[in-house]
Motif scaffolding. Structure first.
Motif, PDB file in Angstrom:
ATOM      1  N   LYS A  32      30.233  41.193  40.442  1.00  0.00           N
ATOM      2  CA  LYS A  32      30.320  42.383  39.567  1.00  0.00           C
ATOM      3  C   LYS A  32      31.785  42.800  39.404  1.00  0.00           C
ATOM      4  N   GLY A  33      32.567  42.617  40.480  1.00  0.00           N
ATOM      5  CA  GLY A  33      33.995  42.913  40.398  1.00  0.00           C
ATOM      6  C   GLY A  33      34.692  42.038  39.363  1.00  0.00           C
ATOM      7  N   ILE A  34      34.338  40.763  39.314  1.00  0.00           N
ATOM      8  CA  ILE A  34      34.912  39.865  38.306  1.00  0.00           C
ATOM      9  C   ILE A  34      34.531  40.358  36.921  1.00  0.00           C
ATOM     10  N   PHE A  35      33.250  40.734  36.781  1.00  0.00           N
ATOM     11  CA  PHE A  35      32.772  41.236  35.484  1.00  0.00           C
ATOM     12  C   PHE A  35      33.515  42.506  35.069  1.00  0.00           C
ATOM     13  N   ASP A  36      33.641  43.454  35.996  1.00  0.00           N
ATOM     14  CA  ASP A  36      34.312  44.721  35.673  1.00  0.00           C
ATOM     15  C   ASP A  36      35.776  44.491  35.311  1.00  0.00           C
ATOM     16  N   THR A  37      36.425  43.530  35.989  1.00  0.00           N
ATOM     17  CA  THR A  37      37.840  43.281  35.771  1.00  0.00           C
ATOM     18  C   THR A  37      38.094  42.440  34.521  1.00  0.00           C
ATOM     19  N   ASN A  38      37.305  41.369  34.351  1.00  0.00           N
ATOM     20  CA  ASN A  38      37.631  40.377  33.318  1.00  0.00           C
ATOM     21  C   ASN A  38      36.533  40.105  32.297  1.00  0.00           C
ATOM     22  N   GLY A  39      35.377  40.735  32.450  1.00  0.00           N
ATOM     23  CA  GLY A  39      34.317  40.547  31.447  1.00  0.00           C
ATOM     24  C   GLY A  39      33.371  39.406  31.759  1.00  0.00           C
ATOM     25  N   ILE A  40      32.332  39.303  30.945  1.00  0.00           N
ATOM     26  CA  ILE A  40      31.231  38.359  31.236  1.00  0.00           C
ATOM     27  C   ILE A  40      31.686  36.903  31.163  1.00  0.00           C
ATOM     28  N   PHE A  87      41.651  33.112  37.983  1.00  0.00           N
ATOM     29  CA  PHE A  87      41.451  33.558  36.617  1.00  0.00           C
ATOM     30  C   PHE A  87      42.279  34.811  36.322  1.00  0.00           C
ATOM     31  N   GLY A  88      42.794  34.887  35.118  1.00  0.00           N
ATOM     32  CA  GLY A  88      43.382  36.137  34.635  1.00  0.00           C
ATOM     33  C   GLY A  88      44.841  36.339  35.002  1.00  0.00           C
ATOM     34  N   THR A  89      45.358  37.507  34.644  1.00  0.00           N
ATOM     35  CA  THR A  89      46.752  37.845  34.887  1.00  0.00           C
ATOM     36  C   THR A  89      46.947  38.211  36.365  1.00  0.00           C
ATOM     37  N   ALA A  90      48.205  38.334  36.755  1.00  0.00           N
ATOM     38  CA  ALA A  90      48.512  38.699  38.142  1.00  0.00           C
ATOM     39  C   ALA A  90      47.881  40.045  38.495  1.00  0.00           C
ATOM     40  N   GLU A  91      47.913  40.952  37.529  1.00  0.00           N
ATOM     41  CA  GLU A  91      47.357  42.282  37.789  1.00  0.00           C
ATOM     42  C   GLU A  91      45.840  42.207  37.978  1.00  0.00           C
ATOM     43  N   GLN A  92      45.197  41.379  37.133  1.00  0.00           N
ATOM     44  CA  GLN A  92      43.746  41.195  37.265  1.00  0.00           C
ATOM     45  C   GLN A  92      43.409  40.535  38.604  1.00  0.00           C
ATOM     46  N   GLN A  93      44.259  39.558  38.974  1.00  0.00           N
ATOM     47  CA  GLN A  93      44.023  38.888  40.257  1.00  0.00           C
ATOM     48  C   GLN A  93      44.149  39.873  41.422  1.00  0.00           C
ATOM     49  N   GLN A  94      45.114  40.776  41.279  1.00  0.00           N
ATOM     50  CA  GLN A  94      45.336  41.782  42.315  1.00  0.00           C
ATOM     51  C   GLN A  94      44.086  42.642  42.489  1.00  0.00           C
ATOM     52  N   ARG A  95      43.526  43.058  41.342  1.00  0.00           N
ATOM     53  CA  ARG A  95      42.311  43.880  41.401  1.00  0.00           C
ATOM     54  C   ARG A  95      41.157  43.093  42.004  1.00  0.00           C
TER      55      ARG A  95
END
Ligand SMILES: [Zn+2]
Length: 349
Positions: free
Chosen positions: A281-289, A316-324
């Motif tokens: 769910k964290g992946i979904f909230d951060t980066n979408g389905i 997956f994703g940007t550094a900021e997304q990875q951080q989250r």
């Protein structure tokens, strides 16, 4: 190309299937009214009967397949003529029986098939990727069986669109009492659901298991099945609240921790599935389905271990997304997966 004539189909049925059948079963097939005007679906049905006969012979009995066809022939839906959809549904019932006879880990469906056939509890669905397949149900209460079929017919195409092809030609849903701790169970194309849990969330959860069975580590398969049950029913926040509260009861944190656990027990198992769900769910909230289902689709081609799985998502994703995202996994795990993946990359030729 014109469809083959009834005569050509009769020759095909005789040559490919009936010639090898035991005499009594072949005579029973030839005695069916539909045998006088065969269609492709009828020939496929005869093929499934033959397959079933072979599977029952391998188990040392020869009566049940004939008894099953004779029982079907007594039912009202059969007696007014077996149309294409009914021929496909009945073919699915014979295929399911054949599979349950030949795979010793599959549930024995012989005892409940009676309810499937008596009430005509089957339906043909056209899936977006894998095309036609048969959904079947077994239920003492036919209305409940129909309800399960309708929900499965609604969700299976959606699951296929998200994670890729449903890997079997049929799905058999048994509604039957289970030990109290279970709402549902699944094994390949067989699902068992307790009569108290014939609901949208449980059906979506078990269909997800069937589609992905045995590829991923258990924490991920369970966490993802939970994710799909809440995602498809629009209840992700309710799911997050339930699993967060569950972890508090277990006195465990919300972060996924895949470090080896000495004396892995039931609490670990329950905690990991809740943490797995919260991670996804964290992946979904951060980066979408797409960030959830993209890796699932691409990793489905083989058996995947935990390190690869977490790392695939973590990259997956940007550094900021990875951080989250890192907030959902304990730091030791991320470090260990990075080391593991670096090692695995070096080891590849
Ligand atoms: Zn499950």
């Amino acid at each position: 190309m014109p469809p083959p004539s009834a005569r050509a189909l009769t020759d095909m049925a005789e040559g490919q299937y009936l010639a090898g059948m035991n005499d009594a079963l072949a005579a029973l097939v030839r005695a069916q009214p539909w045998f006088q005007g065969l269609t492709r679906a009828h020939v496929d049905l005869i093929g499934a009967i033959r397959k079933c006969e072979k599977a029952s012979e391998a188990r040392g009995e020869v009566q049940s397949v004939q008894a099953m066809l004779a029982f079907a022939a007594e039912q009202p839906w059969y007696q007014d003529g077996v149309d294409e959809a009914e021929a496909e549904g009945l073919k699915g019932a014979f295929e399911a029986y054949a599979e349950s006879l030949s795979d010793r880990n599959a549930p024995p469906i012989g005892p409940v098939l009676r309810t499937t056939i008596a009430s005509g509890l089957f339906t043909v669905v056209d899936l977006p990727e894998s095309r036609e397949m048969v959904l079947l149900a077994a239920a003492e209460d036919p209305a409940q069986g129909q309800q399960a079929l309708a929900m499965a017919a609604e969700y299976l195409p959606q699951i296929e669109l998200l994670v890729g092809a449903y890997p079997y030609t049929f799905l058999y849903i048994m509604i039957t009492d289970l030990p109290e701790v279970y709402a549902g169970l699944s094994y390949d194309e067989f699902i068992t659901i307790s009569p108290e849990y014939v609901d949208r969330q449980t059906i979506a959860h078990e269909l997800t298991h069937s589609t992905l069975y045995g590829i991923f580590p258990i924490w991920f398969e369970e966490g993802f099945a939970h994710f799909m049950e809440y995602y498809l029913t629009g209840t992700l926040d309710e799911g997050a609240a339930t699993h967060t509260a569950g972890l508090q009861v277990l006195r465990r944190g919300a972060q996924l921790d895949l470090r080896p656990k000495p004396g892995y027990d039931d609490v670990d198992y329950l905690a990991e599935r809740a943490q797995g769900f919260l991670f996804i769910k964290g992946i979904f909230d951060t980066n979408g389905i797409d960030a959830v289902v993209g890796p699932v689709r691409s990793l489905r081609t083989r058996t995947v271990n935990a390190q690869e799985l977490v790392w695939t998502f973590a990259q997956f994703g940007t550094a900021e997304q990875q951080q989250r995202l890192a907030g959902f996994v304990c730091q030791d795990v991320l470090g260990a997966t990075r080391d593991y993946c670096a090692m695995a990359a070096r080891a590849r030729p």
